[in-house]
Motif scaffolding. Structure first.
Motif, PDB file in Angstrom:
ATOM      1  N   PHE A 143     -10.135  -1.108 -14.568  1.00 22.22           N
ATOM      2  CA  PHE A 143     -10.015  -1.403 -13.150  1.00 22.22           C
ATOM      3  C   PHE A 143      -9.392  -0.202 -12.450  1.00 22.22           C
ATOM      4  O   PHE A 143      -8.324   0.262 -12.857  1.00 22.22           O
ATOM      5  CB  PHE A 143      -9.123  -2.625 -12.921  1.00 22.22           C
ATOM      6  CG  PHE A 143      -9.595  -3.863 -13.634  1.00 22.22           C
ATOM      7  CD1 PHE A 143     -10.344  -4.822 -12.971  1.00 22.22           C
ATOM      8  CD2 PHE A 143      -9.284  -4.072 -14.974  1.00 22.22           C
ATOM      9  CE1 PHE A 143     -10.785  -5.961 -13.620  1.00 22.22           C
ATOM     10  CE2 PHE A 143      -9.724  -5.215 -15.636  1.00 22.22           C
ATOM     11  CZ  PHE A 143     -10.479  -6.159 -14.958  1.00 22.22           C
ATOM     12  N   GLY A 144     -10.040   0.283 -11.417  1.00 28.14           N
ATOM     13  CA  GLY A 144      -9.504   1.426 -10.719  1.00 28.14           C
ATOM     14  C   GLY A 144      -9.608   1.296  -9.214  1.00 28.14           C
ATOM     15  O   GLY A 144     -10.528   0.650  -8.698  1.00 28.14           O
ATOM     16  N   LEU A 145      -8.658   1.905  -8.521  1.00 31.81           N
ATOM     17  CA  LEU A 145      -8.693   2.043  -7.061  1.00 31.81           C
ATOM     18  C   LEU A 145      -8.538   3.537  -6.769  1.00 31.81           C
ATOM     19  O   LEU A 145      -7.467   4.011  -6.392  1.00 31.81           O
ATOM     20  CB  LEU A 145      -7.567   1.220  -6.421  1.00 31.81           C
ATOM     21  CG  LEU A 145      -7.738  -0.301  -6.523  1.00 31.81           C
ATOM     22  CD1 LEU A 145      -6.441  -1.028  -6.176  1.00 31.81           C
ATOM     23  CD2 LEU A 145      -8.875  -0.791  -5.621  1.00 31.81           C
ATOM     24  N   ALA A 154      -8.119   2.133   0.233  1.00 33.62           N
ATOM     25  CA  ALA A 154      -8.526   0.783  -0.202  1.00 33.62           C
ATOM     26  C   ALA A 154      -8.236  -0.210   0.923  1.00 33.62           C
ATOM     27  O   ALA A 154      -7.342  -1.056   0.830  1.00 33.62           O
ATOM     28  CB  ALA A 154      -7.800   0.388  -1.485  1.00 33.62           C
ATOM     29  N   ILE A 155      -9.060  -0.112   1.979  1.00 29.74           N
ATOM     30  CA  ILE A 155      -8.780  -0.839   3.217  1.00 29.74           C
ATOM     31  C   ILE A 155      -9.440  -2.223   3.254  1.00 29.74           C
ATOM     32  O   ILE A 155      -9.245  -2.999   4.191  1.00 29.74           O
ATOM     33  CB  ILE A 155      -9.259  -0.003   4.422  1.00 29.74           C
ATOM     34  CG1 ILE A 155      -8.601  -0.458   5.726  1.00 29.74           C
ATOM     35  CG2 ILE A 155     -10.793  -0.047   4.541  1.00 29.74           C
ATOM     36  CD1 ILE A 155      -8.893   0.442   6.902  1.00 29.74           C
ATOM     37  N   LEU A 162      -2.966  -6.461  -4.043  1.00 34.12           N
ATOM     38  CA  LEU A 162      -2.372  -5.885  -5.246  1.00 34.12           C
ATOM     39  C   LEU A 162      -0.860  -5.812  -5.110  1.00 34.12           C
ATOM     40  O   LEU A 162      -0.123  -6.093  -6.062  1.00 34.12           O
ATOM     41  CB  LEU A 162      -2.958  -4.497  -5.509  1.00 34.12           C
ATOM     42  CG  LEU A 162      -2.465  -3.816  -6.791  1.00 34.12           C
ATOM     43  CD1 LEU A 162      -2.803  -4.658  -8.014  1.00 34.12           C
ATOM     44  CD2 LEU A 162      -3.070  -2.426  -6.930  1.00 34.12           C
ATOM     45  N   SER A 163      -0.374  -5.444  -3.932  1.00 26.86           N
ATOM     46  CA  SER A 163       1.065  -5.383  -3.711  1.00 26.86           C
ATOM     47  C   SER A 163       1.710  -6.749  -3.889  1.00 26.86           C
ATOM     48  O   SER A 163       2.791  -6.878  -4.484  1.00 26.86           O
ATOM     49  CB  SER A 163       1.351  -4.850  -2.303  1.00 26.86           C
ATOM     50  OG  SER A 163       2.740  -4.816  -2.054  1.00 26.86           O
ATOM     51  N   LEU A 175      -2.649   2.631  -6.710  1.00 22.14           N
ATOM     52  CA  LEU A 175      -3.166   3.079  -5.422  1.00 22.14           C
ATOM     53  C   LEU A 175      -2.873   4.548  -5.123  1.00 22.14           C
ATOM     54  O   LEU A 175      -3.709   5.236  -4.516  1.00 22.14           O
ATOM     55  CB  LEU A 175      -2.583   2.211  -4.303  1.00 22.14           C
ATOM     56  CG  LEU A 175      -3.115   0.779  -4.251  1.00 22.14           C
ATOM     57  CD1 LEU A 175      -2.163  -0.131  -3.488  1.00 22.14           C
ATOM     58  CD2 LEU A 175      -4.499   0.759  -3.608  1.00 22.14           C
ATOM     59  N   LEU A 176      -1.718   5.059  -5.530  1.00 20.64           N
ATOM     60  CA  LEU A 176      -1.346   6.429  -5.204  1.00 20.64           C
ATOM     61  C   LEU A 176      -1.798   7.434  -6.254  1.00 20.64           C
ATOM     62  O   LEU A 176      -2.070   8.595  -5.936  1.00 20.64           O
ATOM     63  CB  LEU A 176       0.166   6.541  -5.004  1.00 20.64           C
ATOM     64  CG  LEU A 176       0.759   5.650  -3.893  1.00 20.64           C
ATOM     65  CD1 LEU A 176       2.253   5.903  -3.744  1.00 20.64           C
ATOM     66  CD2 LEU A 176       0.039   5.885  -2.573  1.00 20.64           C
TER      67      LEU A 176
END
Length: 282
Positions: A143-145, A154-155, A162-163, A175-176
Motif C-alpha cells: 500500500f502506498g501514497l 493525496a487530496i 489515514l491520520s 504521506l511524507l
C-alpha cells in the motif's frame, strides 16, 4: 436471490457480478495497466454505486482488481498526456467529484464496503481502500501514497482517514516519505487492514465477511454504519447518540426485521431478513 434486472450498463473496464445473495462484486478490469483508473472507469463506478445505494436488495459491496494488482491509482500516462496537451486537471475538477477517487474514496454510504486487495495499491487506490469498512489483503499486497514523489497530494480523502486510523506520526510516515508498506504493516502498525491471507484466498475471505454481514439485519447494519460515519465527523458523543436515539433510526429499526430477529431468537432458528425499511401492510 437472482441478480436485479436494472443493473446499469458499464464498459469492459469494470466487471459487475453478484456472487452471493445481497452482495455486489465490482472488479477493476485493466490488468495490463495494473487497474489504473481512467475517466471511463470512474464513470462506470459512479453509475453502478449510485444505483447500488438505491437498490434495496443489495446490502454489501466488495471491490477487487483483476490480475496482479488491486489499483495503481490514476492513469499517470493519460494524466501526463492531458497536461502536455494543455488539458490540465483543475482543482475544481477534483473537488467537484463529491465521491472522490473511483467514486469511492469520499463516498459516505450507509451500506458496508469491503476491499479485497489482491496485490499492490498506490495513490487513489489506497485512498479508496482507506474509505472501506473492512479490508482483506493478500500476503504480498503493498500500500502506498506516493503523491509527494509526483508533485501532487493525496487530496481524495486519504490524508484525514489515514491520520484518524493510524495517528499523526504513522500517517506522516506514509504521506511524507511516499514509501509503500506491506500488508502485515498495514494491519499490525497502521491499522487499516483487517485480515491478511494468501493471494488465492483474498476474494473468498472478503466474500465470507460479506456473508457474515448479510446474516445480520440490514436495518441494524445500515443504522450502525451511519452512526460510524457520524462518529468520524463529530467528537461530540451526544451527536452520535442523538442519531442512534433519533426517530429516523428507531423508525427504521422498528420494522419487520426487529420482529423477525426477536421471533427467531425465541424459536431458536436463523432469522430470515427482509430488505431494509420493510414494513408489512396491516
Amino acid at each position: 436471490m437472482s441478480p436485479p434486472s436494472t443493473v446499469p450498463s458499464v464498459s469492459e473496464e469494470v466487471l459487475v457480478s453478484f456472487p452471493k445473495d445481497h452482495v455486489l462484486l465490482l472488479t477493476l478490469h485493466r490488468p495490463k495497466s495494473l487497474n489504473a483508473l481512467t475517466p471511463q472507469m470512474t464513470e462506470d463506478l459512479r453509475r453502478v454505486l449510485n444505483w447500488f445505494e438505491d437498490e434495496p436488495s443489495l446490502w454489501v459491496v466488495v471491490i477487487t482488481g483483476s490480475g496482479r494488482a488491486f489499483c495503481a491509482g490514476a492513469d499517470l500516462k493519460a494524466w501526463n498526456r492531458d497536461e502536455q496537451n494543455g488539458k490540465p486537471m483543475s482543482p475544481e475538477t477534483i473537488l467537484s467529484n463529491i465521491h472522490g477517487f473511483a467514486s469511492i474514496s469520499r463516498r459516505e454510504s450507509i451500506k458496508p464496503f469491503i476491499a479485497a486487495v489482491n496485490g499492490s495499491s498506490f495513490g487513489g487506490g489506497t485512498e479508496l481502500i482507506l474509505n472501506c469498512d473492512l479490508v482483506v489483503a493478500s500476503k504480498d499486497a503493498s500500500f502506498g501514497l506516493p503523491e509527494v514523489k509526483r508533485g501532487v497530494i493525496a487530496i481524495q480523502g486519504g490524508i484525514p482517514r489515514l491520520s484518524r486510523i493510524a495517528g499523526h506520526q504513522l500517517a506522516s510516515e506514509m504521506l511524507l516519505l511516499g514509501k509503500p508498506v506491506t500488508a502485515d504493516d498495514a494491519r499490525n502498525r497502521f491499522g487499516f487492514v483487517n485480515v491478511v491471507v494468501p493471494t488465492s484466498d483474498v476474494l473468498s475471505a472478503a466474500l465470507d465477511l460479506a456473508s457474515q454481514i448479510v446474516a445480520n439485519s440490514p436495518d441494524s447494519v445500515q443504522s450502525t454504519k451511519k452512526a460510524l460515519l457520524l462518529a468520524q465527523k463529530h467528537s461530540n458523543e451526544e451527536t452520535v447518540s442523538a442519531h442512534v436515539r433519533g426517530p429516523e433510526t428507531l423508525g427504521n429499526l422498528y420494522g419487520d426485521n426487529i420482529k423477525e430477529g426477536l421471533r427467531a431468537f425465541n424459536e431458536k432458528r436463523t432469522p430470515v431478513w427482509q430488505n431494509a425499511g420493510t414494513r408489512s401492510k396491516l
